[in-house]
Write a protein that holds these residues in place. Structure first.
Motif, PDB file in Angstrom:
ATOM      1  N   ALA A 149       0.844  -1.255  -0.015  1.00 44.47           N
ATOM      2  CA  ALA A 149       0.050  -0.220   0.056  1.00 44.47           C
ATOM      3  C   ALA A 149       0.759   1.226  -0.070  1.00 44.47           C
ATOM      4  O   ALA A 149       2.065   1.509   0.672  1.00 44.47           O
ATOM      5  CB  ALA A 149      -0.958  -0.017   1.143  1.00 44.47           C
ATOM      6  N   LEU A 150       0.377   2.458  -0.637  1.00 35.27           N
ATOM      7  CA  LEU A 150       1.195   3.537  -0.785  1.00 35.27           C
ATOM      8  C   LEU A 150       0.569   4.724  -0.084  1.00 35.27           C
ATOM      9  O   LEU A 150      -0.742   4.694   0.075  1.00 35.27           O
ATOM     10  CB  LEU A 150       1.199   4.091  -2.224  1.00 35.27           C
ATOM     11  CG  LEU A 150       2.021   2.968  -3.172  1.00 35.27           C
ATOM     12  CD1 LEU A 150       1.744   3.721  -4.683  1.00 35.27           C
ATOM     13  CD2 LEU A 150       3.407   3.042  -2.664  1.00 35.27           C
ATOM     14  N   LEU A 151       1.588   5.651   0.662  1.00 41.37           N
ATOM     15  CA  LEU A 151       0.980   6.703   1.269  1.00 41.37           C
ATOM     16  C   LEU A 151       1.543   7.738   0.847  1.00 41.37           C
ATOM     17  O   LEU A 151       2.840   7.867   0.544  1.00 41.37           O
ATOM     18  CB  LEU A 151       1.038   6.622   2.822  1.00 41.37           C
ATOM     19  CG  LEU A 151       0.051   5.314   3.597  1.00 41.37           C
ATOM     20  CD1 LEU A 151       0.502   5.393   4.911  1.00 41.37           C
ATOM     21  CD2 LEU A 151      -1.343   5.802   3.366  1.00 41.37           C
ATOM     22  N   VAL A 152       1.160   9.171   0.511  1.00 40.09           N
ATOM     23  CA  VAL A 152       1.896  10.238   0.127  1.00 40.09           C
ATOM     24  C   VAL A 152       2.310  11.058   1.235  1.00 40.09           C
ATOM     25  O   VAL A 152       1.542  11.311   2.089  1.00 40.09           O
ATOM     26  CB  VAL A 152       0.841  11.019  -0.893  1.00 40.09           C
ATOM     27  CG1 VAL A 152      -0.285  11.423  -0.109  1.00 40.09           C
ATOM     28  CG2 VAL A 152       1.768  12.137  -1.489  1.00 40.09           C
ATOM     29  N   GLY A 153       3.534  11.482   1.184  1.00 41.81           N
ATOM     30  CA  GLY A 153       3.919  12.333   2.374  1.00 41.81           C
ATOM     31  C   GLY A 153       4.223  13.598   1.877  1.00 41.81           C
ATOM     32  O   GLY A 153       4.502  14.492   2.776  1.00 41.81           O
ATOM     33  N   GLY A 154       4.427  13.812   0.600  1.00 42.09           N
ATOM     34  CA  GLY A 154       4.867  15.247   0.267  1.00 42.09           C
ATOM     35  C   GLY A 154       4.834  15.483  -1.110  1.00 42.09           C
ATOM     36  O   GLY A 154       4.466  14.460  -1.899  1.00 42.09           O
ATOM     37  N   LEU A 155       4.649  16.664  -1.826  1.00 42.77           N
ATOM     38  CA  LEU A 155       4.352  17.171  -3.232  1.00 42.77           C
ATOM     39  C   LEU A 155       5.240  18.280  -3.397  1.00 42.77           C
ATOM     40  O   LEU A 155       5.246  19.075  -2.669  1.00 42.77           O
ATOM     41  CB  LEU A 155       2.987  17.215  -3.272  1.00 42.77           C
ATOM     42  CG  LEU A 155       2.485  17.236  -4.709  1.00 42.77           C
ATOM     43  CD1 LEU A 155       2.836  16.230  -5.663  1.00 42.77           C
ATOM     44  CD2 LEU A 155       1.153  17.701  -4.798  1.00 42.77           C
TER      45      LEU A 155
END
Length: 423
Positions: free
Chosen positions: A126-132
């Motif tokens: 599973a993936l989680l976004v931490g920043g952009l």
């Protein structure tokens, strides 16, 4: 700058499948803007504010069901995207949203919101976004797998290029719990647990690794929550104390703690790290929200709202986003007790003119700022657009929401000459 014509057409119903609802606003930008959730029992949750503060993004959810979606507010006008669930980040330029879709992530340009789906690279992961990054072209991503401890699980993802490692080589075997990304898409901060214990660091664009140590006299146990657009400042907590690391040096921000177990942490930071915000207490209930700036010191959220807008919204107020220029803050106003209470969206803009560093190159006053302002005013490209810089400020220099206008040019020239803002 005003929202693009295509966006306004979408809001009028040009793409009904993607846009569920729009709310019109007045022509002038209000200091305090309030938005009701899509249904009387749902919530509007902010997850990002653009650098110039004129775009706010996030998600809406119905706590009693699985119904969810995303939204963007541009210049006081809100658009809902029913096909984009749970937006978690908004790019600094205000154009790109990234969010969760089960185990995968989605990436979408809000001007043409057909999502790119980003899948995990390990079975059952599973993936989680931490920043952009500022322009949305790079994501900081964590990858997890059920019943498996993943080492080196922090990545940078770029559409069209895929995943690359987002850690310093000495900590390649750490199990990371968060990774955040600066505006350049290269500078990042991460925290995790290695064989030697917990670790937190900044990896600069040149690849240098700078450890983030706790403040003097404070025990280990750092949590990283955000990094400034320019990459100089990281915020979070160390040893239970709200902490700001500027160029690697730790500073405790004295947010008053509350409850039986005193605890505080910082959650958001402005573009150059001069303004930070967070809360005190193990449980975030909207009663202990604070901002700290190098110019004004430590202030309760209610004091700032009263100073900027003359009043505070009703409800339990939680601050969830701050613009890169530090002049727009946004959050949720919970209309009742508990985490499932309905929540309105509030956005507050500091009154007055923008700073005169229009091209955001750190040099001001300068002829370059005037040239850039006139260039953009005439319809040209900002000379410091990504990847060369962080782009130019909004043409709405005087903050009245009417742009482009002669009054903005007059205000810019007035302030550039050393006089006070004319409004």
């Amino acid at each position: 700058m005003p929202p693009p014509k295509a966006f306004l057409q979408n809001c009028a119903g040009g793409k009904a499948a993607a846009v569920l609802l729009c709310a019109a606003s007045s022509s002038a930008w209000a200091q305090l803007s309030l938005f009701e959730p899509p249904t009387p029992t749902s919530q509007l949750i902010v997850t990002g504010v653009s650098y110039d503060g004129y775009t706010v993004g996030g998600y809406w959810r119905e706590p009693t069901t699985t119904q969810t979606g995303s939204f963007v507010v541009r210049y006081g006008q809100i658009t809902y995207f029913g096909s984009l669930p749970l937006a978690q980040r908004l790019s600094g330029d205000g154009n790109v949203l990234v969010g969760n879709a089960g185990a995968a992530l989605w990436w979408a340009d809000t001007r043409n919101p057909t999502p790119l789906i980003i899948q995990p690279t390990v079975a059952g992961g599973a993936l989680l976004v931490g920043g952009l990054s500022f322009d949305g072209s790079a994501l900081a991503v964590l990858q997890f797998a059920p019943r498996v401890t993943l080492r080196g699980n922090a990545h940078i993802f770029r559409p069209g290029q895929g995943f690359s490692p987002a850690f310093c080589e000495p900590y390649a075997n750490a199990n990371f719990s968060n990774v955040v990304l600066a505006g350049d898409g290269q500078t990042l901060a991460a925290e995790g647990v290695s064989e030697a214990g917990s670790v937190a660091f900044v990896r600069t664009a040149s690849g240098e690794c700078v450890l983030l140590m706790p403040p003097a006299g404070v025990g280990a146990g750092q949590n990283i929550r955000a990094i400034s657009h320019d990459g100089t400042t990281v915020v979070g907590q160390a040893g239970g104390f709200a902490t700001r690391w500027r160029n690697g040096l730790a500073q405790i921000i004295p947010i008053p703690a509350s409850g039986a177990s005193p605890f505080s942490q910082l959650m958001v930071v402005s573009g150059n790290g001069s303004t930070v915000a967070g809360y005190g207490g193990i449980t975030r209930d909207g009663s202990n929200e604070w901002l700290f700036s190098d110019q004004r010191g430590l202030q309760r959220l209610e004091w700032v709202l009263d100073e900027w807008a003359g009043s505070a919204p009703e409800g339990r107020l939680v601050l969830l986003g701050i613009s890169g220029d530090g002049r727009t803050i946004a959050g949720a106003a919970y209309q009742g007790d508990g985490t499932n209470a309905p929540a309105r969206l509030w956005i507050v803009r500091e009154p007055g003119c923008d700073d005169i560093d229009f091209d955001n190159d750190g040099l001001f006053p300068s002829d370059g700022d005037l040239v850039a302002f006139l260039t953009v005013l005439a319809g040209g490209e900002c000379p410091t657009d990504v990847p060369g810089g962080f782009g130019c400020d909004s043409l709405d220099f005087n903050g009245d929401g009417i742009t482009p206008s002669d009054e903005d040019l007059i205000a810019f020239l007035t302030v550039l000459a050393g006089a006070p803002c004319p409004i």
